[in-house]
Scaffold this active site. Structure first.
Site, short mmCIF file in Angstrom:
data_model
loop_
_atom_site.label_atom_id
_atom_site.label_comp_id
_atom_site.label_asym_id
_atom_site.label_seq_id
_atom_site.Cartn_x
_atom_site.Cartn_y
_atom_site.Cartn_z
N THR B 323 0.82 -1.21 0.00
CA THR B 323 0.00 0.00 0.00
C THR B 323 0.86 1.26 0.00
O THR B 323 2.03 1.24 0.36
CB THR B 323 -0.91 0.07 1.24
OG1 THR B 323 -0.09 0.20 2.40
CG2 THR B 323 -1.79 -1.16 1.36
N CYS B 324 0.21 2.36 -0.38
CA CYS B 324 0.84 3.68 -0.34
C CYS B 324 0.81 4.23 1.07
O CYS B 324 0.55 5.42 1.26
CB CYS B 324 0.08 4.63 -1.25
SG CYS B 324 0.53 4.46 -2.96
N ASP B 325 1.02 3.41 2.06
CA ASP B 325 1.04 3.89 3.44
C ASP B 325 2.40 3.56 4.00
O ASP B 325 2.82 2.41 3.99
CB ASP B 325 -0.07 3.22 4.26
CG ASP B 325 -0.23 3.91 5.60
OD1 ASP B 325 0.77 4.01 6.35
OD2 ASP B 325 -1.33 4.38 5.90
N ASN B 366 -6.49 1.37 0.01
CA ASN B 366 -5.78 1.57 -1.25
C ASN B 366 -6.43 0.83 -2.41
O ASN B 366 -5.81 0.62 -3.44
CB ASN B 366 -4.32 1.10 -1.16
CG ASN B 366 -3.38 2.13 -0.56
OD1 ASN B 366 -2.24 2.24 -0.97
ND2 ASN B 366 -3.84 2.90 0.40
#
Lengths: 376, 376
Positions: B323-325, B366
């Site tokens: 994920t973009c986390d 996401n």
């Protein structure tokens, strides 16, 4: 908290914890970003809240979309965005997902390594790529790890490799850290970006775009600078580092777009003490870390909790969620002052919860359903 | 890893990350618990993995069920358990959920405060309650906070209050911490429980049951003691503290019942470096903290990762999710040795993932779907 949200809750009395999101606030936030940074294109970070109503509203207002996955790209298209308004902003993509996105018409991709450039070159020939660089994230409340981005010197190699493989080396991106309180935080990364533009320019590769990322804060307990202050500071930094060769810029607000638009309604399930010398009250809510409040991890984000006991005397409490998981504690290291008159069954409104809540919620941990959402 | 799981994966080649759970292992684990602790009734902690196939198998084998919510109670009933085999083990319950459970026939409830006793007394008159006491959790890999339980002296008041309000003060429970490696960890809490039995006995209240909780480990990277060793040690501790007045006992294994039965299949999405002095490899998988591996929080649980490069030379890597986390990093403080020959697209099998994975997964963070599961 808006009057529309208060009225919705009073009229509908929904059972169980839920998020209510006010689209008027999202619209205002979008327009504020556009006013504060008139020369930047807005790419809404879909991951912050992918509710179809939010995406449709923003698509109608002319927003672009920063997507983390093919599913998010499909949601943005569904909401009315054309593929040229979509960026595949995740630097970690399966090669088959690059191919799917390209087939859907997307031609702007984030990378931070040569391995990723190679995937894009194979599956999306001729597409534009921007390289993400590392940024220290000082001043951010939800600081970034080193997960995304590479050192600026390496970004030069990555972008050169992209150009050599038939892609368009398009620009540089960075992220100053989520919930960034320092309006000057963009300056250092913009200096690095300008240096990458310069070095590559000397090699005949002319980058066009700087992606300024997100990081724009939502007001939780503490006051935050106005978005205009961010705009001025960023504009100054761009001028100081790029002189009269100002690049295209884009911003990717997520939290700053939807955070302040949402309120979670929750209920006090239990107030208890542990006995012995420990007389701290424990306040258990019907929502916790696994029900949508994952950003309380390490007590990073401290949400405003609003009760019906406005003005009553308060004492420090430990606040926890309803699951049988002992990690499901929201605030303990820094306890949270709550009214001494607070009672079991009371409603608590959690403000600033429009971002990173609904989709973070677990499927069914402990049998509790995921967070319900009402977009009004 | 079992031959059945290997064969299933080879034959079905499921797309995307997924959990494969082998019911034969669950059956073996149940029978081991029964053999190791023949005098204790097994209450499976449904939250560890509520797959209907698991619940049906265990119901058929004669297991009882520890449930955290009304939804879990309904799942256990659906699987064939009668209500007398169900405990509502969450100390944090909405009063209307106590009423619902009682209506479904459940009459055994956990409490750790007088406020909770009052809810149960109002909504489930005459029901049996047990009081959870605090336990320090030393030796556990997923240690417990002070969220559940009260001081032993307070438990005496709580149970006396229950009896006064028409409930049956039934027993004492505690939890020694999840993934507990020390077979002696039950001793101290059993001493406290025996003292509560004694004091209340003098007041004419005769408790009947000690709930020994869970904590029984799954084998991850390190070896763990056999369940027989836990059984012997617990039996000795009971005898030493309760003498010839041995109470009924129950155990609530969750991880110990299903953890070793599951394997997650994942794929390497990207292997990259950051440049500069940092030459550590980052290995990105298609599953992370939000896709089911929440127990890697603080790097608490260290799962065995199996690749096709058995025996190859390896170097330390940072392992992260897709994920973009930036919080979606699994192992970084203590990097994970992975083969130097590992490649993008390789499959990695994550062992010991039958517990606390599927239901922990986020709804759609996401845009990634929740973890798929196959029960075989």
């Amino acid at each position: 908290m808006t009057a529309r949200i208060r009225e919705f809750l009073a009229a509908r009395r929904p059972e169980g914890p839920c998020l209510v999101l006010d689209l008027d606030v999202v619209r205002d936030n979008f327009l504020s970003f556009r006013r504060a940074l008139p020369d930047s294109r807005v790419f809404y970070a879909v991951k912050a809240n992918p509710a179809p109503e939010v995406l449709s509203l923003l698509a109608g207002l002319g927003s672009n979309f920063d997507c983390a996955s093919v599913a998010e790209i499909e949601m943005a298209l569904e909401a009315g965005a054309t593929p040229d308004r979509i960026s595949f902003g995740n630097t970690i993509k399966k090669e088959r997902d690059v191919a799917r996105a390209f087939l859907l018409g997307v031609d702007l991709f984030a990378v931070d390594s040569i391995a990723e450039v190679e995937k894009v070159a194979r599956q999306a020939p001729g597409a534009r790529v921007f390289c993400r660089i590392l940024c220290d994230g000082a001043g951010a409340e939800w600081p970034l790890s080193r997960k995304f981005g590479c050192e600026p010197e390496m970004a030069i190699d990555v972008l050169e490799a992209a150009q050599q493989r038939g892609l368009a080396a398009y620009g540089v991106s960075f992220h100053v850290g989520s919930q960034q309180g320092n309006t000057e935080a963009w300056d250092g990364a913009l200096a690095s970006a300008a240096e990458i533009f310069r070095v590559l320019g000397e090699r005949g590769i002319h980058l066009k775009m700087v992606n300024l990322g997100g990081g724009f804060p939502t007001r939780y307990l503490r006051d935050i600078p106005a978005v205009e202050a961010y705009g001025r500071s960023i504009e100054n930094a761009i001028r100081s580092h790029f002189g009269n060769r100002i690049p295209e810029t884009i911003i990717e607000p997520g939290r700053g777009m939807v955070g302040s638009a949402g309120v979670i309604k929750t209920e006090v399930v239990l107030i208890s003490q542990k006995g012995g010398a420990d007389d701290m009250r424990w306040v258990f809510l019907d929502i916790g870390k696994f029900g949508g409040l994952a950003e309380t991890m390490d007590e990073a984000i401290r949400y405003p909790l609003v009760t019906r006991h406005e003005g009553a005397a308060s004492t420090p409490c430990i606040v926890a969620g309803p699951t049988c998981d002992s990690a499901d504690v929201l605030y303990e290291k820094t306890p949270y002052d709550l009214p001494i008159t607070l009672e079991i069954g009371d409603e608590i409104l959690i403000e600033g919860t429009g971002a990173y809540t609904t989709t973070y919620a677990s499927v069914a941990f402990n049998g509790f359903p995921p967070l319900q959402a009402y977009v009004i």
